[in-house]
Structures are given as C-alpha cells and as structure tokens.
Design an enzyme around this catalytic site. Structure first.
Site, PDB file in Angstrom:
ATOM      1  N   GLN A 195      -1.245   2.546  -5.785  1.00 18.26           N
ATOM      2  CA  GLN A 195      -2.662   2.739  -5.469  1.00 18.26           C
ATOM      3  C   GLN A 195      -3.585   2.291  -6.599  1.00 18.26           C
ATOM      4  O   GLN A 195      -4.622   1.680  -6.354  1.00 18.26           O
ATOM      5  CB  GLN A 195      -2.928   4.204  -5.131  1.00 18.26           C
ATOM      6  N   ARG A 212       0.837  -1.196   0.000  1.00 14.56           N
ATOM      7  CA  ARG A 212       0.000   0.000   0.000  1.00 14.56           C
ATOM      8  C   ARG A 212       0.867   1.239   0.000  1.00 14.56           C
ATOM      9  O   ARG A 212       1.008   1.928   1.006  1.00 14.56           O
ATOM     10  CB  ARG A 212      -0.980  -0.077   1.150  1.00 14.56           C
ATOM     11  N   TYR A 232      -3.036  -0.499   8.474  1.00 15.27           N
ATOM     12  CA  TYR A 232      -3.816  -1.641   8.941  1.00 15.27           C
ATOM     13  C   TYR A 232      -3.975  -1.667  10.456  1.00 15.27           C
ATOM     14  O   TYR A 232      -3.184  -1.086  11.197  1.00 15.27           O
ATOM     15  CB  TYR A 232      -3.152  -2.941   8.507  1.00 15.27           C
ATOM     16  N   ASP A 258      -4.312  -1.545  -6.763  1.00 10.64           N
ATOM     17  CA  ASP A 258      -4.716  -2.166  -5.500  1.00 10.64           C
ATOM     18  C   ASP A 258      -6.103  -2.807  -5.623  1.00 10.64           C
ATOM     19  O   ASP A 258      -7.125  -2.127  -5.520  1.00 10.64           O
ATOM     20  CB  ASP A 258      -4.687  -1.067  -4.425  1.00 10.64           C
TER      21      ASP A 258
HETATM   22  P1  NAD Z   1      -9.161  -3.784   6.395  1.00  7.22           P
HETATM   23  O1  NAD Z   1     -10.067  -4.360   5.368  1.00  7.22           O
HETATM   24  O2  NAD Z   1      -7.903  -4.488   6.732  1.00  7.22           O
HETATM   25  O3  NAD Z   1      -9.972  -3.600   7.765  1.00  7.22           O
HETATM   26  C1  NAD Z   1     -11.161  -2.864   7.799  1.00  7.22           C
HETATM   27  C2  NAD Z   1     -11.193  -1.949   8.989  1.00  7.22           C
HETATM   28  O4  NAD Z   1     -11.430  -2.701  10.181  1.00  7.22           O
HETATM   29  C3  NAD Z   1      -9.907  -1.168   9.248  1.00  7.22           C
HETATM   30  O5  NAD Z   1     -10.202   0.210   9.218  1.00  7.22           O
HETATM   31  C4  NAD Z   1      -9.481  -1.633  10.623  1.00  7.22           C
HETATM   32  O6  NAD Z   1      -8.838  -0.616  11.371  1.00  7.22           O
HETATM   33  C5  NAD Z   1     -10.792  -2.044  11.230  1.00  7.22           C
HETATM   34  N1  NAD Z   1     -10.705  -2.884  12.418  1.00  7.22           N
HETATM   35  C6  NAD Z   1      -9.855  -3.907  12.680  1.00  7.22           C
HETATM   36  N2  NAD Z   1     -10.097  -4.437  13.888  1.00  7.22           N
HETATM   37  C7  NAD Z   1     -11.133  -3.738  14.416  1.00  7.22           C
HETATM   38  C8  NAD Z   1     -11.854  -3.823  15.644  1.00  7.22           C
HETATM   39  N3  NAD Z   1     -11.539  -4.727  16.577  1.00  7.22           N
HETATM   40  N4  NAD Z   1     -12.855  -2.941  15.850  1.00  7.22           N
HETATM   41  C9  NAD Z   1     -13.172  -2.019  14.914  1.00  7.22           C
HETATM   42  N5  NAD Z   1     -12.541  -1.911  13.734  1.00  7.22           N
HETATM   43  C10 NAD Z   1     -11.537  -2.756  13.488  1.00  7.22           C
HETATM   44  O7  NAD Z   1      -8.836  -2.272   6.039  1.00  7.22           O
HETATM   45  P2  NAD Z   1      -8.681  -1.632   4.580  1.00  7.22           P
HETATM   46  O8  NAD Z   1      -9.986  -1.289   4.038  1.00  7.22           O
HETATM   47  O9  NAD Z   1      -7.803  -2.500   3.813  1.00  7.22           O
HETATM   48  O10 NAD Z   1      -7.943  -0.262   4.935  1.00  7.22           O
HETATM   49  C11 NAD Z   1      -6.860  -0.239   5.848  1.00  7.22           C
HETATM   50  C12 NAD Z   1      -6.101   1.049   5.702  1.00  7.22           C
HETATM   51  O11 NAD Z   1      -5.310   1.048   4.524  1.00  7.22           O
HETATM   52  C13 NAD Z   1      -6.912   2.312   5.665  1.00  7.22           C
HETATM   53  O12 NAD Z   1      -6.257   3.266   6.458  1.00  7.22           O
HETATM   54  C14 NAD Z   1      -6.858   2.715   4.241  1.00  7.22           C
HETATM   55  O13 NAD Z   1      -7.042   4.101   4.079  1.00  7.22           O
HETATM   56  C15 NAD Z   1      -5.469   2.300   3.895  1.00  7.22           C
HETATM   57  N6  NAD Z   1      -5.279   2.129   2.457  1.00  7.22           N
HETATM   58  C16 NAD Z   1      -4.144   2.643   1.871  1.00  7.22           C
HETATM   59  C17 NAD Z   1      -3.940   2.493   0.514  1.00  7.22           C
HETATM   60  C18 NAD Z   1      -2.722   3.043  -0.156  1.00  7.22           C
HETATM   61  O14 NAD Z   1      -2.060   3.882   0.372  1.00  7.22           O
HETATM   62  N7  NAD Z   1      -2.381   2.549  -1.338  1.00  7.22           N
HETATM   63  C19 NAD Z   1      -4.852   1.792  -0.254  1.00  7.22           C
HETATM   64  C20 NAD Z   1      -5.990   1.267   0.376  1.00  7.22           C
HETATM   65  C21 NAD Z   1      -6.177   1.436   1.740  1.00  7.22           C
END
Ligand code: NAD
Length: 375
Positions: free
Chosen positions: A126, A121, A229, A129
């Site tokens: 991006q 990430r 994450y 992804d």
């Molecule tokens: P994910 O699918 O891994 O998880 C979903 C959400 O569940 C996350 O926000 C996580 O914090 C939350 N979570 C985990 N345990 C929890 C709990 N016990 N209670 C409540 N919530 C809980 O997450 P995702 O959609 O893959 O996104 C993760 C991060 O990656 C985000 O900050 C997103 O902005 C970032 N991201 C970055 C890029 C990039 O830079 N290329 C691309 C996509 C996502």
C-alpha cells in the site's frame, strides 16, 4: 549503490521522483544520490535543497554514470539514458502498454525496468502504490478545477442581499480519486452525490456524507471485484446506468468523472445529449480523459464548451500539484526500495518469486520478462 534522480523531460511534467527528504533517507541507507540539475524545480525543490540533504547535483551524464538505480516519474526516452550501466534498475511510472517500444529499448540497453503502476494492490504494497497516492490528489484537484471554472459559489450562503444556493456535485466512479473528490466537494459546501458499478462503494459514499445514486435491479459488481477493480459491464447494465444518469445529471451543476477499467478504454458515461440537458454554466471535469474519456466531447489538454457546459480535460492532473504529488511519489519509491534493501549488499535485492517483484518487473538480462507483455 549510487542512485540517479532524473529531471523529467515529458512536456507538462513538473513532478520529480525523489524529494530532498527521500534523498536523505536513501543516503541514510548507505547509498549515494546524484540529482540531475533542475530536477526538482517544478516541484519547488531547489538544487541546494538536494545538496543540503547530502546529494550531489550535476548533469544527467554525471548522475547516470555508475548509477545502480535510476529514479524517474515517467519513463524517459531510452536514448537519453546513454551511459547508464547494464543491470541498473529503472524505477518509475513506465506506462508499459502505452510505451511498449520504450520497454523493448530499456531491455536492449540491459536495464531492469520496474513499472511502479503495476504494483499489486496488496496490504504490504500500500505504501508503494503510486496510483493511489497520485489519484488521491488528482481527485482533490479536479474539484478545485471545477470550482475555478464555475461561475457560482459551492456553499449555500445566506447574505443580506439574499441566499446563494449550494452547488450540486455528482461524482461518477468512486475509486481513490472519486472518494477524495467527494470529500473535497463536501468540504467546499456542495451537495454531493456519487455512483459506481461496485456495490462496496455505497457505504463509502454514505460514510463521507454524500448520497449514493445506484442502478437498481440489474447486477453490478458485488463486493470489491477482482483486486478492487471494475470490469466492463453488460449492455443491460449500461442501458440502466444511462437512464439513471440522464435523470440525475440534468439537475447537477458539477460532474466529476473518474471511471476506469484496467486494460480497457475508459467507459463512456455521459453522452453529448446528456450534456445538453445540463444547465448552461455547469461544469464537467473528466479525469479519465487521457484514457479515452468518460464524457463525449471531452478533449485531453482542453477546456471545451458544449451546449453552454464547460468540459474540462486537463492532462496529467497530478503534475498540477507537483510539490505534494512529488513528495508522495518519492515516498512510494523509497518505501519500495527500502523494503527490499539488503544492509550487507547495500543495495536492493529483488527475489524472483516475490509477488511485488513479479508484478512490476518488466525487463531483465536484456529481455522483456513480464507475462502481461510477453503474452
Ligand atoms: P480506478 O481508477 O481503476 O477506477 C475508478 C473507479 O471507477 C472505480 O471505483 C471503478 O469501480 C469505477 N468505474 C469503472 N467503471 C465504471 C462505470 N461504468 N460506472 C461507474 N463507475 C465505474 O479505481 P482505483 O481508484 O484504482 O480503485 C479501485 C479499487 O482499488 C478501490 O476499491 C480501491 O479501494 C482499491 N485500492 C486498493 C489498494 C490496496 O489494497 N493496496 C490501493 C488502492 C486502491
């Protein structure tokens, strides 16, 4: 360079790894594209659309013959790739830990397997992804699935016969899917609240016009966490979160859960006792159901009813919007391959030390090479 586009064989998989648009773009790079007949049907792309884009359409064997790149959504059974040439790239969501034995077989067949879900990430990646592109639409669809099961309306309506009150919707886990669930719930007129363990999401929730509901006085994850994450939380945090959720959830009509922790089973966020406090007719959609589920009682591929509450656990939610998710998935694959395309070689060149290549390359030269798999 010949690129093969496979028809998916996994049950319920309607997506396809190349659209007519990306087939055309690959051809513009100097490649030829061979599509297995019917590959796009589940995503409303006809064989004729691929032909109009300049691709050939035929049997799987014909598509695989001499192909240097094989595109798939889910990793196919290795035996179905018989005839693929050694050194060919197999590019898709290969589920390397869940389908480890397939990775071994891809290596044995001499294929270079590239797992797109392990794309790092970083800013440069991006547009490649697949987790983001697919989660985004899954978050949207989860809210529509909830609305379809809910026996009431989402928006407040003032009618001559009286007022219909707005649905209260709670999103647990505010990653890519959760953010889109919040936005979709707001568009439909629900009163939306949301929670996460990462403090950075508080502002994002507010910016979407929803109410943040956060554990106070026990440390969560400050800022973005490793690579954005979540990690597993302390017992103290879990207890505080359970208490907070208990008091909030009893007042909600709809709950969408999306919480995941990379490399771990999904965290349990809602117990059966908490489900029992919700009003009959309420709906929970568990988007994490295939990773073990956030909700006690949720079953993958099922809609179950507990204490009068419907718990929805669709498998493969992105496949339920196959036309759009395929278009985005296809562009992710095109963006990756074209970024490494060497005009002279007329093929992608994948440098060993590149962060992206190191992130996604599972097999090479007959061996499993990824450090997450070799230990
Ligand atoms: P994910 O699918 O891994 O998880 C979903 C959400 O569940 C996350 O926000 C996580 O914090 C939350 N979570 C985990 N345990 C929890 C709990 N016990 N209670 C409540 N919530 C809980 O997450 P995702 O959609 O893959 O996104 C993760 C991060 O990656 C985000 O900050 C997103 O902005 C970032 N991201 C970055 C890029 C990039 O830079 N290329 C691309 C996509 C996502």
């Amino acid at each position: 360079m010949k690129i093969a586009v496979l028809k998916e064989s996994e049950e319920g998989e309607r997506r396809v790894a190349a659209s007519a648009e990306t087939a055309k773009k690959f051809i513009a790079l100097g490649a030829t594209v061979a599509v297995e007949a019917g590959a796009g049907a589940g995503a409303s792309i006809a064989d004729a659309d691929y032909e109009a884009a300049g691709a050939s359409v035929g049997t799987r064997a014909a598509a695989l013959q001499d192909a240097g790149i094989i595109l798939c959504v889910q990793g196919p059974p290795p035996e179905s790739l018989a005839g693929a040439k050694a050194g060919a790239l197999l590019v898709g969501a290969l589920n390397p830990t869940g389908r480890r034995e397939r990775v071994e077989a891809y290596a044995a067949a001499g294929l270079e397997a590239l797992a797109m879900e392990w794309m790092p990430r970083i800013t440069r990646a991006q547009s490649m992804d697949i987790l983001s592109s697919q989660s985004n639409l899954a978050g949207y669809k989860a809210v529509l699935d909830a609305a379809a099961e809910y026996g009431r309306a989402f928006p407040m309506m003032m009618t001559a016969a009286g007022t219909v009150s707005a649905a209260k919707l709670f999103v647990m886990g505010v990653g890519v899917a959760g953010l889109q669930a919040i936005a979709t719930g707001r568009r439909l007129g629900a009163q939306v609240s949301a929670t996460d363990v990462r403090s950075a999401t508080k502002e994002q929730i507010l910016s979407l016009g929803a109410k943040p509901v956060f554990v106070e006085n026990v440390a969560g994850i400050e800022g973005e966490g490793a690579g954005g994450y979540a990690a597993e939380m302390s017992d103290e945090y879990k207890a505080a979160q359970a208490e907070l959720v208990s008091s909030h959830i009893a007042k909600q009509d709809i709950v969408i859960t999306t919480a995941l922790i990379p490399g771990k089973p999904a965290p349990r966020l809602i117990s059966d006792a908490q489900v029992a406090t919700m009003k009959p007719g309420s709906v929970i959609v568990d988007l994490a159901v295939e990773q073990g589920g956030n909700v006690e009682g949720a079953e993958a591929g099922q809609m179950v009813e507990r204490h009068g509450v419907k718990i929805v656990g669709h498998r493969n939610v992105p496949s339920r919007l196959a036309a759009d998710t395929s278009a985005l998935f296809s562009r992710n694959l095109y963006n990756f391959l074209s970024a490494f395309w060497d005009a002279e070689a007329r093929a992608p060149v994948l440098p060993d030390q590149d962060e992206i290549v190191r992130g996604i390359r599972l097999t090479r030269g007959g061996k499993v090479v990824h450090e997450r798999l070799t230990g």
